[in-house]
Design a protein around this motif. Structure first.
Motif, mmCIF file in Angstrom:
data_model
loop_
_atom_site.group_PDB
_atom_site.id
_atom_site.type_symbol
_atom_site.label_atom_id
_atom_site.label_comp_id
_atom_site.label_asym_id
_atom_site.label_seq_id
_atom_site.Cartn_x
_atom_site.Cartn_y
_atom_site.Cartn_z
ATOM 1 N N VAL A 402 43.037 6.623 -29.528
ATOM 2 C CA VAL A 402 42.483 6.799 -28.183
ATOM 3 C C VAL A 402 43.590 6.789 -27.131
ATOM 4 N N PHE A 405 45.786 9.887 -27.288
ATOM 5 C CA PHE A 405 45.067 11.074 -26.828
ATOM 6 C C PHE A 405 45.001 11.109 -25.306
ATOM 7 N N VAL A 406 44.703 9.965 -24.695
ATOM 8 C CA VAL A 406 44.637 9.903 -23.229
ATOM 9 C C VAL A 406 46.019 10.120 -22.629
ATOM 10 N N PHE A 468 34.353 8.235 -32.024
ATOM 11 C CA PHE A 468 35.518 9.089 -31.751
ATOM 12 C C PHE A 468 35.518 10.290 -32.695
ATOM 13 N N PRO A 473 37.129 14.807 -29.859
ATOM 14 C CA PRO A 473 37.724 15.227 -28.578
ATOM 15 C C PRO A 473 38.883 16.213 -28.744
ATOM 16 N N TRP A 474 39.524 16.224 -29.893
ATOM 17 C CA TRP A 474 40.614 17.174 -30.104
ATOM 18 C C TRP A 474 40.103 18.623 -30.104
ATOM 19 N N CYS A 484 34.903 16.088 -23.046
ATOM 20 C CA CYS A 484 36.049 15.364 -23.600
ATOM 21 C C CYS A 484 36.437 14.203 -22.688
ATOM 22 N N THR A 487 33.985 11.477 -23.144
ATOM 23 C CA THR A 487 34.212 10.814 -24.432
ATOM 24 C C THR A 487 35.335 9.791 -24.330
ATOM 25 N N MET A 488 36.432 10.192 -23.707
ATOM 26 C CA MET A 488 37.576 9.289 -23.630
ATOM 27 C C MET A 488 37.313 8.130 -22.667
ATOM 28 N N CYS A 491 35.429 5.786 -24.820
ATOM 29 C CA CYS A 491 36.321 5.190 -25.823
ATOM 30 C C CYS A 491 37.182 4.082 -25.230
ATOM 31 N N LEU A 492 37.657 4.279 -24.015
ATOM 32 C CA LEU A 492 38.480 3.255 -23.363
ATOM 33 C C LEU A 492 37.656 2.009 -23.042
#
Length: 692
Positions: A402, A405-406, A468, A473-474, A484, A487-488, A491-492
């Motif tokens: 995560v 990705f961020v 995830f 998200p990719w 996306c 989603t992130m 996730c955070l």
């Protein structure tokens, strides 16, 4: 407002605490205290060194130093050892402090005034050669209950029975080694018998919510019937009893060590500048007192200590509400034993694993193997598996994916939820997992089910990983950037939830997660959380604000490789030593299964990267074998070549340091750890001869 008083059994200041001690009381006390603080509860967690008693004086005499030298050394060593695993108390104090002496003497005076102490002469073992009365642990003999031949003067380590030292069979003084005589001496006896009914009612009032092992051991003690017990001993080291013309008489540790919880609280209050504040914790019904300990200390905390507290009930002294005692932790299938070099003390662990992540790893592994209802086992293979397959692959992997990705796609800034965004089925499943998981972990911690609580925390990480992966998200970063971003964002938020529910078990990783999220660090450490502010119950709520810059991602856990496991197992090699202590009696038929043969050493060399092992090629008469023997600290390869030794010839082959060992060499060790091989005195015996 309810207060939560938490104590851990006081480590004895005659040695360094090991992982078996840690999992027994200090770690569960720290886990529970961190959870209570995160709930915003008014919490006080205390521990310290038990610094009186015979074990201290024996250790001092062996070294030729004073007891004060011994306790100073081990008090500091254990305080530092516990802190090195982030086991933190509001105060870690000691029973050699003047405030403890005053507290214990005050209790003794109350007992005298209430007629609970009976002064009389009694028979006691006396060592003529050393000219001293023998306290219980200065005498050893055959247990009157089970026949164990190394029973101590007050308790048998084999069957757990308590008895009077005069009941020992074949007693032997540990000072001179001679058989003691019986002499008259004067002591003060506490009327435990007067509290039989009271104690039975106290124990049964907790049936249904105390652990079964605690209830059963307490009931068993009471079934034998409480009797008067000597509250004093003939010793120089200890707390002098406050009675005129009673020189050389000190309080027996059974009756003063547990009072250390009170004296440590008094010291804490003085340190806080509020000397009378200790009464809030011990003399107020709003306090809920939980005492953590191992099973060998149960009766002291369910019978002895409650009785002592009840003698001052008029002053409001409270009793333990729960005593969630743990069973014992074994090591690689065997009992922890410092004397037999089969133990891992905390300092050894930290020296072998100095990286901060390993504080969390051992805390988590011990928690997942906590002997809550029965004895459990610590193995290095399990340590590796839980690190690699759970901490690294589930929790650490999720957080790292995560955060990276961020960092890559959102410039390390918390993305915002798009306008009008509505949670879909994937989000709802995760939100339910965060809320329900948080509640379940908390309920298990409140019930002292630490293994279930840690499993529940890891299940939340599993749910976050699934979310995830399901949201991918990719893919959506290109096809649906707004989804996306949402989603992130979610996730955070899950990382923050994980940072709270894992805080009691893995405070280092939790603090790292919170730092990466740029939120206040809150892991339940002493004085870190505000009373009344329940961080825990709200941890499933979204509290990481959009637009907040994140810090550089940090890997929480790295995998433990096979060579590390082999290294740690090799440190424990004691297969070469036949232990002189027999834990269980065997029959001649059992012994006949062991095939002992003489063998001649043909080749010998050191095993690379091992301090203990020699690789031997031996001739056992009918064949040549390879045996790895843990004798390298005592014998050189050159000394071994041509030597006739005794080996166990029908032992199943074992792998050590990646090499096969096809037998076991017999050796003996003395109390100082000096090892000597078992060898035939007649050189004409040769190889292959049967030993019987």
């Amino acid at each position: 407002m309810k207060r939560y008083l938490i104590t851990s059994a006081l480590p004895y200041a005659s040695g360094v605490t090991h992982l078996g001690n840690v999992v027994g009381s200090t770690l569960p006390a720290d886990i529970y205290a961190r959870y209570c603080r995160l709930r915003g509860r008014d919490t006080l967690a205390l521990c310290g060194s038990d610094e009186h008693g015979v074990a201290i004086t024996i250790a001092a005499e062996k070294e030729g130093v004073t007891p004060r030298v011994v306790i100073n050394r081990y008090h500091e060593a254990n305080a530092c050892a516990l802190k090195s695993l982030d086991i933190e108390f509001d105060l870690y104090d000691r029973t050699s402090n003047p405030i403890h002496t005053a507290t214990a003497q005050e209790f003794f005076t109350v007992w005298l005034d209430k007629g609970l102490l009976v002064e009389r002469e009694a028979d006691q073992f006396y060592d003529n050669e050393s000219q001293l009365f023998l306290p219980d642990r200065y005498v050893e003999g055959v247990c009157p209950n089970c026949g164990y031949d190394k029973a101590r003067g007050d308790q048998c380590d084999n069957c757990g029975a308590y008895y009077d030292q005069l009941d020992l069979k074949n007693p032997r003084s540990l000072v001179s080694g001679k058989a003691p005589v019986v002499r008259k001496t004067k002591h003060w006896y506490f009327r435990l018998d007067a509290f039989q009914q009271w104690c039975e009612e106290y124990i049964e009032s907790h049936a249904g919510h105390w652990k079964d092992n605690v209830l059963q051991q307490s009931r068993s003690w009471l079934k034998q019937g409480l009797a008067e017990r000597s509250a004093t001993r003939d010793m120089k080291w200890g707390i002098p009893i406050p009675v005129e013309h009673a020189e050389g008489k000190v309080l027996y540790v059974w009756f003063e060590a547990v009072l250390g919880y009170i004296s440590i609280t008094k010291q804490w209050a003085m340190n806080e500048g509020k000397p009378e504040d200790w009464k809030r914790w011990w003399c107020d019904s709003n306090t809920e007192y939980t005492a953590f300990l191992g099973k060998d200390n149960i009766v002291f905390h369910t019978i002895i200590f409650p009785i002592l507290l009840s003698t001052r009930s008029a002053e409001g002294y409270i009793l333990p509400k729960n005593v969630p005692a743990n069973e014992f932790l074994n090591l690689e299938g065997k009992k922890f034993s410092k004397s037999r070099d089969w133990a891992i003390d905390v300092n050894q662990y930290v020296e072998a694993f100095p990286e901060p992540q390993h504080k969390d790893i051992v805390r988590y592994v011990l928690t997942m193997n906590m002997p809550e209802t029965r004895d459990s086992d610590f193995t290095w293979k399990d340590y590796q598996a839980r690190t690699n397959n759970e901490l690294a692959a589930i929790l650490g992997n999720y957080v790292n994916r995560v955060m990276l990705f961020v960092q890559k796609n959102f410039n390390s800034v918390v993305p915002a939820l798009p306008d009008g965004f509505e949670y879909g089925p994937h989000e709802q499943v995760l939100l339910d997992a965060l809320r329900d998981g948080n509640n379940a972990v908390g309920m298990n911690l409140d019930a002292y089910r630490f293994r279930d609580a840690a499993t529940g925390a890891m299940n939340i990480a599993r749910a976050a990983n699934k979310y995830f992966n399901d949201k991918a998200p990719w893919k959506t970063i290109a096809s649906d950037p707004q989804d996306c971003a949402a989603t992130m964002f979610v996730c955070l938020q899950a990382i923050r939830t994980l940072s709270i529910v894992f805080a009691p078990f893995c405070p280092v990783a939790s603090a790292t997660m919170q730092s990466m999220l740029s939120v206040d660090v809150s892991v339940g450490a002493p004085k870190q959380n505000s009373i009344g502010v329940d961080v825990w119950s709200h941890s499933h709520e979204f509290q990481v604000a959009a637009g907040v810059p994140l810090t550089t991602p940090t890997i929480l856990f790295t995998k433990v490789e096979n060579n590390v496991v082999e290294r740690e197992v090799e440190k424990l090699v004691v297969d070469t030593v036949v232990d002189a202590v027999v834990d269980d009696m065997i029959t001649i038929d059992d012994f006949s299964k062991i095939k002992l043969r003489t063998a001649v050493v043909v080749e010998a060399e050191r095993v690379p990267k091992s301090e203990k092992l020699l690789k031997l090629q031996v001739d056992v008469g009918t064949e040549r074998r390879q045996i790895l023997a843990g004798i390298a600290k005592h014998y050189t390869p050159e000394e071994m070549i041509g030597k006739t030794i005794v080996v166990v010839a029908n032992l199943k082959p074992a792998k050590l340091m990646g090499m096969e060992s096809q037998g076991m060499v017999l050796a003996a060790t003395n109390s100082d750890g000096v090892l000597t091989l078992v060898v035939p005195t007649d050189s004409v015996v040769g190889s292959g001869a049967e030993v019987r």
